[in-house]
Design a protein around this motif. Structure first.
Motif, PDB file in Angstrom:
ATOM      1  N   SER A 219       8.619   9.330 -15.685  1.00  0.00           N
ATOM      2  CA  SER A 219       9.073   8.070 -16.277  1.00  0.00           C
ATOM      3  C   SER A 219       8.411   6.823 -15.703  1.00  0.00           C
ATOM      4  N   ASN A 220       7.872   6.885 -14.518  1.00  0.00           N
ATOM      5  CA  ASN A 220       7.076   5.771 -13.980  1.00  0.00           C
ATOM      6  C   ASN A 220       6.328   6.209 -12.727  1.00  0.00           C
ATOM      7  N   GLY A 221       5.462   5.334 -12.242  1.00  0.00           N
ATOM      8  CA  GLY A 221       4.647   5.665 -11.079  1.00  0.00           C
ATOM      9  C   GLY A 221       5.440   5.668  -9.782  1.00  0.00           C
ATOM     10  N   THR A 222       6.568   4.975  -9.771  1.00  0.00           N
ATOM     11  CA  THR A 222       7.403   4.930  -8.574  1.00  0.00           C
ATOM     12  C   THR A 222       8.140   6.250  -8.390  1.00  0.00           C
ATOM     13  N   ILE A 223       8.723   6.758  -9.473  1.00  0.00           N
ATOM     14  CA  ILE A 223       9.417   8.049  -9.367  1.00  0.00           C
ATOM     15  C   ILE A 223       8.395   9.156  -9.072  1.00  0.00           C
ATOM     16  N   ALA A 224       7.159   8.980  -9.518  1.00  0.00           N
ATOM     17  CA  ALA A 224       6.109   9.956  -9.198  1.00  0.00           C
ATOM     18  C   ALA A 224       5.927  10.041  -7.681  1.00  0.00           C
ATOM     19  N   LEU A 225       5.888   8.877  -7.021  1.00  0.00           N
ATOM     20  CA  LEU A 225       5.756   8.872  -5.555  1.00  0.00           C
ATOM     21  C   LEU A 225       6.988   9.493  -4.894  1.00  0.00           C
ATOM     22  N   GLN A 226       8.170   9.152  -5.417  1.00  0.00           N
ATOM     23  CA  GLN A 226       9.394   9.701  -4.826  1.00  0.00           C
ATOM     24  C   GLN A 226       9.433  11.223  -4.958  1.00  0.00           C
TER      25      GLN A 226
ATOM     26  N   SER B 240      -1.337  -2.714  -0.759  1.00  0.00           N
ATOM     27  CA  SER B 240      -1.068  -1.989  -1.989  1.00  0.00           C
ATOM     28  C   SER B 240       0.056  -2.708  -2.707  1.00  0.00           C
ATOM     29  N   TYR B 241       0.506  -2.124  -3.808  1.00  0.00           N
ATOM     30  CA  TYR B 241       1.705  -2.647  -4.460  1.00  0.00           C
ATOM     31  C   TYR B 241       2.930  -2.168  -3.671  1.00  0.00           C
ATOM     32  N   VAL B 242       4.011  -2.922  -3.765  1.00  0.00           N
ATOM     33  CA  VAL B 242       5.207  -2.671  -2.939  1.00  0.00           C
ATOM     34  C   VAL B 242       5.736  -1.234  -3.047  1.00  0.00           C
ATOM     35  N   ALA B 243       5.546  -0.586  -4.206  1.00  0.00           N
ATOM     36  CA  ALA B 243       6.108   0.753  -4.409  1.00  0.00           C
ATOM     37  C   ALA B 243       5.555   1.778  -3.416  1.00  0.00           C
ATOM     38  N   THR B 244       4.347   1.566  -2.924  1.00  0.00           N
ATOM     39  CA  THR B 244       3.764   2.512  -1.961  1.00  0.00           C
ATOM     40  C   THR B 244       4.609   2.572  -0.691  1.00  0.00           C
ATOM     41  N   THR B 245       5.151   1.436  -0.284  1.00  0.00           N
ATOM     42  CA  THR B 245       6.000   1.383   0.912  1.00  0.00           C
ATOM     43  C   THR B 245       7.460   1.654   0.584  1.00  0.00           C
TER      44      THR B 245
ATOM     45  N   PRO C 289      -2.181   7.126   1.486  1.00  0.00           N
ATOM     46  CA  PRO C 289      -3.063   5.986   1.252  1.00  0.00           C
ATOM     47  C   PRO C 289      -3.080   5.611  -0.236  1.00  0.00           C
ATOM     48  N   THR C 290      -3.585   4.421  -0.522  1.00  0.00           N
ATOM     49  CA  THR C 290      -3.783   3.978  -1.910  1.00  0.00           C
ATOM     50  C   THR C 290      -5.284   3.781  -2.153  1.00  0.00           C
ATOM     51  N   HIS C 291      -5.771   4.313  -3.267  1.00  0.00           N
ATOM     52  CA  HIS C 291      -7.140   3.990  -3.700  1.00  0.00           C
ATOM     53  C   HIS C 291      -7.053   2.621  -4.370  1.00  0.00           C
TER      54      HIS C 291
ATOM     55  N   TYR D 167      -1.964  10.765  -2.378  1.00  0.00           N
ATOM     56  CA  TYR D 167      -2.692   9.544  -2.727  1.00  0.00           C
ATOM     57  C   TYR D 167      -1.920   8.786  -3.793  1.00  0.00           C
ATOM     58  N   ASP D 168      -1.634   7.513  -3.507  1.00  0.00           N
ATOM     59  CA  ASP D 168      -1.159   6.628  -4.563  1.00  0.00           C
ATOM     60  C   ASP D 168      -2.416   6.263  -5.359  1.00  0.00           C
ATOM     61  N   ALA D 169      -2.565   6.946  -6.484  1.00  0.00           N
ATOM     62  CA  ALA D 169      -3.779   6.807  -7.298  1.00  0.00           C
ATOM     63  C   ALA D 169      -3.493   5.984  -8.556  1.00  0.00           C
ATOM     64  N   ALA D 170      -2.488   5.085  -8.434  1.00  0.00           N
ATOM     65  CA  ALA D 170      -2.041   4.293  -9.593  1.00  0.00           C
ATOM     66  C   ALA D 170      -3.179   3.533 -10.285  1.00  0.00           C
ATOM     67  N   HIS D 171      -4.250   3.210  -9.522  1.00  0.00           N
ATOM     68  CA  HIS D 171      -5.329   2.391 -10.106  1.00  0.00           C
ATOM     69  C   HIS D 171      -6.545   3.209 -10.522  1.00  0.00           C
ATOM     70  N   THR D 172      -6.468   4.525 -10.437  1.00  0.00           N
ATOM     71  CA  THR D 172      -7.708   5.313 -10.511  1.00  0.00           C
ATOM     72  C   THR D 172      -7.963   6.002 -11.847  1.00  0.00           C
TER      73      THR D 172
ATOM     74  N   LEU E 205      -0.087   8.744 -10.477  1.00  0.00           N
ATOM     75  CA  LEU E 205      -0.620   7.706 -11.366  1.00  0.00           C
ATOM     76  C   LEU E 205       0.524   6.861 -11.901  1.00  0.00           C
ATOM     77  N   SER E 206       0.219   5.622 -12.257  1.00  0.00           N
ATOM     78  CA  SER E 206       1.180   4.791 -12.990  1.00  0.00           C
ATOM     79  C   SER E 206       0.608   4.504 -14.370  1.00  0.00           C
ATOM     80  N   PHE E 207       1.462   4.653 -15.385  1.00  0.00           N
ATOM     81  CA  PHE E 207       1.074   4.289 -16.755  1.00  0.00           C
ATOM     82  C   PHE E 207       1.888   3.095 -17.225  1.00  0.00           C
TER      83      PHE E 207
ATOM     84  N   THR F 283       0.919  -2.750 -17.523  1.00  0.00           N
ATOM     85  CA  THR F 283      -0.123  -3.591 -16.910  1.00  0.00           C
ATOM     86  C   THR F 283      -1.324  -2.771 -16.446  1.00  0.00           C
ATOM     87  N   LYS F 284      -1.232  -1.460 -16.517  1.00  0.00           N
ATOM     88  CA  LYS F 284      -2.301  -0.619 -15.985  1.00  0.00           C
ATOM     89  C   LYS F 284      -3.361  -0.327 -17.058  1.00  0.00           C
ATOM     90  N   LEU F 285      -4.493   0.181 -16.584  1.00  0.00           N
ATOM     91  CA  LEU F 285      -5.638   0.462 -17.461  1.00  0.00           C
ATOM     92  C   LEU F 285      -5.245   1.348 -18.649  1.00  0.00           C
TER      93      LEU F 285
HETATM   94  C1  LIG Z   1       1.900  -0.005 -10.439  1.00  0.00           C
HETATM   95  C2  LIG Z   1       1.865   0.648  -9.133  1.00  0.00           C
HETATM   96  C3  LIG Z   1       2.879   1.518  -8.696  1.00  0.00           C
HETATM   97  C4  LIG Z   1       4.173   1.681  -9.434  1.00  0.00           C
HETATM   98  O1  LIG Z   1       4.058   2.187 -10.704  1.00  0.00           O
HETATM   99  P1  LIG Z   1       5.211   1.928 -11.775  1.00  0.00           P
HETATM  100  O2  LIG Z   1       4.776   2.761 -12.930  1.00  0.00           O
HETATM  101  O3  LIG Z   1       5.222   0.456 -12.086  1.00  0.00           O
HETATM  102  O4  LIG Z   1       6.497   2.382 -11.193  1.00  0.00           O
HETATM  103  C5  LIG Z   1       2.715   2.190  -7.495  1.00  0.00           C
HETATM  104  N1  LIG Z   1       1.629   1.972  -6.724  1.00  0.00           N
HETATM  105  C6  LIG Z   1       0.655   1.120  -7.077  1.00  0.00           C
HETATM  106  C7  LIG Z   1      -0.528   0.969  -6.177  1.00  0.00           C
HETATM  107  C8  LIG Z   1       0.750   0.408  -8.286  1.00  0.00           C
HETATM  108  O5  LIG Z   1      -0.209  -0.473  -8.602  1.00  0.00           O
END
Ligand SMILES: *Cc1c(COP(=O)(O)O)cnc(C)c1O
Length: 362
Positions: free
Chosen positions: A59-66, A84-89, A129-131, A155-160, A179-181, A184-186
């Motif tokens: 459902s989002n990139g944050t729950i992916a990390l969790q 990085s973005y706050v979600a990484t921490t 780490p975050t790319h 890897y927080d690969a949200a930007h890759t 990944l985050s979809f 605002t992402k690519l």
């Molecule tokens: C956007 C982003 C997230 C969070 O993804 P969401 O889909 O908004 O929850 C996590 N890490 C980084 C580096 C991001 O840019």
């Protein structure tokens, strides 16, 4: 001055008729969620496009990390980047672990691999780490350190999305990449994200965990959460994926325009990372001082051009982080801006933005 406002990013919306076609399919099957046919189709197409073995749409990139932290059974300290973005921490703390920051390499803006080992102690369970901006971390060095100390790597690969390093998909490194979809992402599905792994057993855990731990209707595999995504979100992804190469091509064109137009100023523009097929997810620039940055931010806002400070503040400055000063990350975060980058910016707009920046540099 009556120009349309320009935002740092603009959400790509596909042809509405393409989306309506998928909506008709959803109305026919009456299935809106719970691992429906469009979610399965999107996962299959993403596995092919990204060239990876196991991919789970969530459902989002944050729950992916969790879920990644839970699936690897992490506890204690997790070594991570302050840039990085706050979600990484926040996800590390949300999952009951402690983020142990390691400062960044000022060149790549990713975690400095040569500082990782001194941060390892008996409580350390993983490296996260975050790319950042889609610039690859030192994956070989990080892998070697993790092996030596028996640590997991997420890897927080949200930007890759779509980026490759030495010909391999950047999302294929580590035990799990996320990944985050987000819109605002690519590449986006409005809200959404994914976990990627090459490990079959880990993939099975992730599949159970994102669906409450359900094993059939009445049995449970173990503890899970609701990380599923819907047919309507999958439909958005299915509409956008066929256009992603053309979107990346245009962003490359815009990035090259900026690079040429801002050449010869005292702005620092990070070089494209070596051995990388870059995805042009961001166009960061570094100013000489925060004073310059604020002056230019103001000048751009006056001209209806709205930027956000990606990434500010350094995560070491979060109100719930104590006593972990990170001088390089804090310095860079005070001086960095990402310039507007999207599928529909044109040459005139880029010239206008570049002119305002050049005219206000000290
Ligand atoms: C956007 C982003 C997230 C969070 O993804 P969401 O889909 O908004 O929850 C996590 N890490 C980084 C580096 C991001 O840019």
């Amino acid at each position: 001055m009556d120009q349309d406002p320009i935002q740092i990013t603009k959400t790509y919306l596909p042809d509405i008729d393409d989306y309506i076609e998928y909506l008709r399919l959803i109305w026919e099957t009456n299935q809106v969620t719970n691992n429906g046919p469009l979610v399965q189709l999107l996962e299959e197409k993403l596995r092919i496009y990204l060239d990876v073995q196991y991919l789970f749409f969530v459902s989002n990139g944050t729950i992916a990390l969790q879920i990644a932290i839970k699936a690897l059974g992490l506890s204690g300290e997790i070594i991570t980047t302050p840039y990085s973005y706050v979600a990484t921490t926040s996800t590390v703390i949300w999952e009951g672990c402690l983020p142990k920051f390691v400062d960044i390499d000022p060149e790549t803006m990713c975690i400095d691999p040569d500082r990782i080992e001194q941060a390892i102690n008996p409580q350390t369970s993983a490296i996260l780490p975050t790319h950042v901006y889609g610039f690859p971390c030192s994956v070989e060095k990080i892998n070697a350190i993790a092996k030596k100390h028996n640590l997991r790597v997420i890897y927080d690969a949200a930007h890759t999305f779509g980026a490759r390093y030495k010909g391999k998909p950047l999302v294929s490194f580590g035990d799990i990449s996320t990944l985050s979809f987000h819109a605002t992402k690519l590449f986006h599905t409005v809200e959404g994200g994914a976990l990627i792994t090459n490990n079959k057993e880990l993939g099975e855990r992730i599949a159970y965990m994102r669906n409450f731990g359900h094993k059939g209707k009445e049995k449970y595999w173990g503890l899970g959460i609701n990380g599923k995504n819907s047919e309507l979100h999958a439909a958005m992804g299915l509409c956008i994926l066929p256009h992603i190469d053309e979107i990346i091509r245009h962003r490359k064109y815009i990035s090259e325009l900026y690079r040429n137009l801002l050449n010869g100023t005292n702005l620092i523009i990070p070089a494209l990372p070596p051995l990388t097929d870059y995805n042009y997810a961001y166009f960061p620039v570094l100013f000489n001082s925060e004073k310059d940055l604020i002056k230019i931010l103001r000048a751009l806002t006056d001209q209806n051009i709205f930027l956000r400070r990606y990434f500010y503040p350094s995560l070491s400055r979060l109100p719930y982080i104590k006593d972990q000063p990170m001088p390089i990350s804090e310095d860079i975060s005070r001086r960095v801006l990402c310039l507007p980058l999207s599928h529909d910016l044109n040459k005139e707009q880029i010239s206008r933005i570049s002119k305002i920046i050049k005219g206000n540099l000290s």
